[in-house]
Scaffold this active site. Sequence first.
Site, short mmCIF file in Angstrom:
data_model
loop_
_atom_site.label_atom_id
_atom_site.label_comp_id
_atom_site.label_asym_id
_atom_site.label_seq_id
_atom_site.Cartn_x
_atom_site.Cartn_y
_atom_site.Cartn_z
N THR A 103 -1.71 1.42 0.67
CA THR A 103 -1.95 0.85 1.89
C THR A 103 -3.36 0.96 2.51
O THR A 103 -3.81 0.12 3.15
CB THR A 103 -1.09 1.85 3.11
OG1 THR A 103 0.36 1.89 2.59
CG2 THR A 103 -1.06 1.33 4.22
N THR A 179 0.06 6.32 -1.07
CA THR A 179 0.48 7.68 -0.56
C THR A 179 1.78 7.91 -1.40
O THR A 179 2.08 9.27 -1.33
CB THR A 179 0.51 7.75 0.80
OG1 THR A 179 1.70 6.88 1.49
CG2 THR A 179 -0.68 7.47 1.57
N ASP A 180 2.78 7.04 -1.74
CA ASP A 180 4.21 7.50 -2.17
C ASP A 180 4.26 8.39 -3.25
O ASP A 180 4.74 9.37 -3.21
CB ASP A 180 4.87 6.36 -2.53
CG ASP A 180 5.73 5.51 -1.44
OD1 ASP A 180 5.31 5.87 -0.32
OD2 ASP A 180 6.65 5.01 -1.85
N LYS A 258 4.01 14.80 -0.14
CA LYS A 258 4.48 14.10 1.02
C LYS A 258 5.62 14.49 1.79
O LYS A 258 6.58 14.16 0.93
CB LYS A 258 4.09 12.58 0.43
CG LYS A 258 4.37 11.54 1.65
CD LYS A 258 4.33 10.14 1.01
CE LYS A 258 4.44 9.16 2.14
NZ LYS A 258 4.50 7.72 2.05
#
Lengths: 429, 429
Positions: A103, A179-180, A258
């Site tokens: 992202t 970020t996943d 996360k």
Amino acid sequence: MSEYRGYEGNSLEFLKNNQVVVGDSVKILSDITYSGIIMPRYEHSDDKHIVLKLKSGYNVGLEIAKIKNIEKIQSSEKNVDEPEKISKIEGLPKVLLLSTGGTIASKVDYRTGAVTPVLTAEELNSSVPELSKIANIDAEVLLSEYSENIMPENWLEIAKKISSYSNSDYSGIIIAHGTDTMHYTSSFLSFALAGFPIPIVLVGSQRSSDRASSDAALNLIGAAKFITESKTKGVYIVMHNDENDNTVACHIGTRVRKNHTSKRGAFQTVGDVPAFVIAEDKIQKNISKEFYKTQEFQPKINLDTKIALVKYYPGYDPKLIENIIDGGYKGIIFEGTGLGHVGRVMYDSVKKANEKGILLGMTSQCIDGRVRMTVYESGRDLLNLGIIPLEDMLPEVALVKAMWAFGNTQNIEDVKEIMLDNIASEMSI
Amino acid sequence: MSEYRGYEGNSLEFLKNNQVVVGDSVKILSDITYSGIIMPRYEHSDDKHIVLKLKSGYNVGLEIAKIKNIEKIQSSEKNVDEPEKISKIEGLPKVLLLSTGGTIASKVDYRTGAVTPVLTAEELNSSVPELSKIANIDAEVLLSEYSENIMPENWLEIAKKISSYSNSDYSGIIIAHGTDTMHYTSSFLSFALAGFPIPIVLVGSQRSSDRASSDAALNLIGAAKFITESKTKGVYIVMHNDENDNTVACHIGTRVRKNHTSKRGAFQTVGDVPAFVIAEDKIQKNISKEFYKTQEFQPKINLDTKIALVKYYPGYDPKLIENIIDGGYKGIIFEGTGLGHVGRVMYDSVKKANEKGILLGMTSQCIDGRVRMTVYESGRDLLNLGIIPLEDMLPEVALVKAMWAFGNTQNIEDVKEIMLDNIASEMSI
């Protein structure tokens, strides 16, 4: 990709009649006047609205029945920004920015409606002008993938690239990353590049750079400040500390997870405060201990993906373990319950796996806390069946560590020793 | 079980010479005087110490070389307490206490060293005298299992037992349960017994009742107070709110998770505050909304365990999905990354599973937050492959719900509808 993606029936006809397509900048007169870009719609939307992306970054749905006028300002082909050139300031530290996608390196593609990783590292750099005052940043694109598509092969690629800069004059390396699975990648880099002479910082964003609420700029600035001011080594993840726009947390790359799907402060150091926090431009070290042991840098950039992560739950069918054994796996990391348990129903399969020489490690699906397998009968049974308790190592980290360990040796006894050797602060004491 | 379990070499000889065995109460003169019970040792202990359990509940290792005298106070056979009889007070509400085992119904078995589920429900009741002032409690033992050994069959057993009291004069039912899988059991009861006329409260403890730091009493008292004072229905988990001994949290049974391996405040309502908190004897409702929709009680005590919970990670081999398909599974609940993603590498297997009529549900391994699969390409791809986004349902809850749904209908379209019907507050809006 269709110029009218997602539009059907009345709304499709409306666009055609007015000779506008997805991606065009338009001015629309309805109850008030709206300026923005026509967005595509998703499957199964109604046919009574068109969607406009406003300058604020937010989308608004406008009922076509109420639209009095629509005027094209610029056609979709021209809605592409050129990156500005960045001037470098002599004397500033040098930082390398490698982009892998995600992202943070994305913007909404107005023709497809997808948030796609299309920003180059150079564009990323130029989109945050503050960066040029902190460091002279060289930018390079390594990959353009969202992190759910970053595979272990890519970890090797990233590690090799970083490793090639071990004798450079950079003060640190920033990896822009989705970020996943960022915490999986940071774990691998922590093990493969242990002792690397300069800090390695993974940075991402939860909202794309072209959204008003984007966290990309603050996180990037935080990463650059961390590199130039922290006086530390090791692998870190630098992201928003919470929903506020004034604090950035710097997490040890093997102790972070996360923990929220969408919040900007999604990343958390498990069971502790973040190692560093940057608040109002000041960096503060939170923990007095040294995070990374002093070790000579000797890259070990190898892995073996024949490791399975198995989350136990009531009703788990041990036949799935048999499949793993038959599949030629070399290790199983269990996400057990509580202090590190699985039901009795699993014992036969666990025994069989142990007899086959498969590494068996135990972590906890509680996420926080430490496995301790001597308290209850079931824990002791499992110890006797050959399962190794992996302290407070996070399940994801234990998985990556086992992949890495088997990449470097095929000797199971060596792997067992490596699993309990605290290489990159993956266990707290 | 050996009278000297775990003792070897010098320490074994020491016990034999002094004619004491594991389980004996002794007084030992060393640097100071210690009174306690000789504990067994674990495998691979050294042979220089013996371990004593002090009255405080804590264990201490004493070096045998420093022991000047050891005196037997009571032999191991007599170290068994008799439960006191509880007198009932007329006019108090009636509560049923069903015990299924777990640490709350456990004490250390001094002969084996294990913490084993040996307390009966009656003993549990009598061990917390304060209970008798809150309610007249009838106690019954249903099972004696730690919760890692509570299987879906046991959920059926527990639910049927509870269901048989749907027309009783009890104000509520307390289930003493191990903490490891308590949230899986509470989920099943929430679905199978939706609309049950009186509150059902699961309660456990992180430290066994005979330990000084045990949380058993506070949690049991909290459960009884919750039932008599909350004026609510539904299924709850009642446990310490934090490490303090003055606040108990009452969590909605489908929104709660064991988030720490050992802390007394291990259970947390995910993404929200607990529905009720009991602090200093006062109960407070935290959320204004109604948690459980008004529905007629119609027990649906069925399940089908052919559901797999699959946590995706980089390097996950889609062949494991093929094994699940070949194994005749009816549903797969994915614990995807971030907003609900799995890598492209999974698409073919996902497609195949969908074509075979297997239910495919998406949750997130972030635990907190909501899946949203329309933001990124990969999410939309997965929607097109037939995966259903399960909002903010916890992965464990989605698994149990799918088991329950398939127990009640074999029609996949009905199951899909059930999965998205908010039956027991499993999704927040």
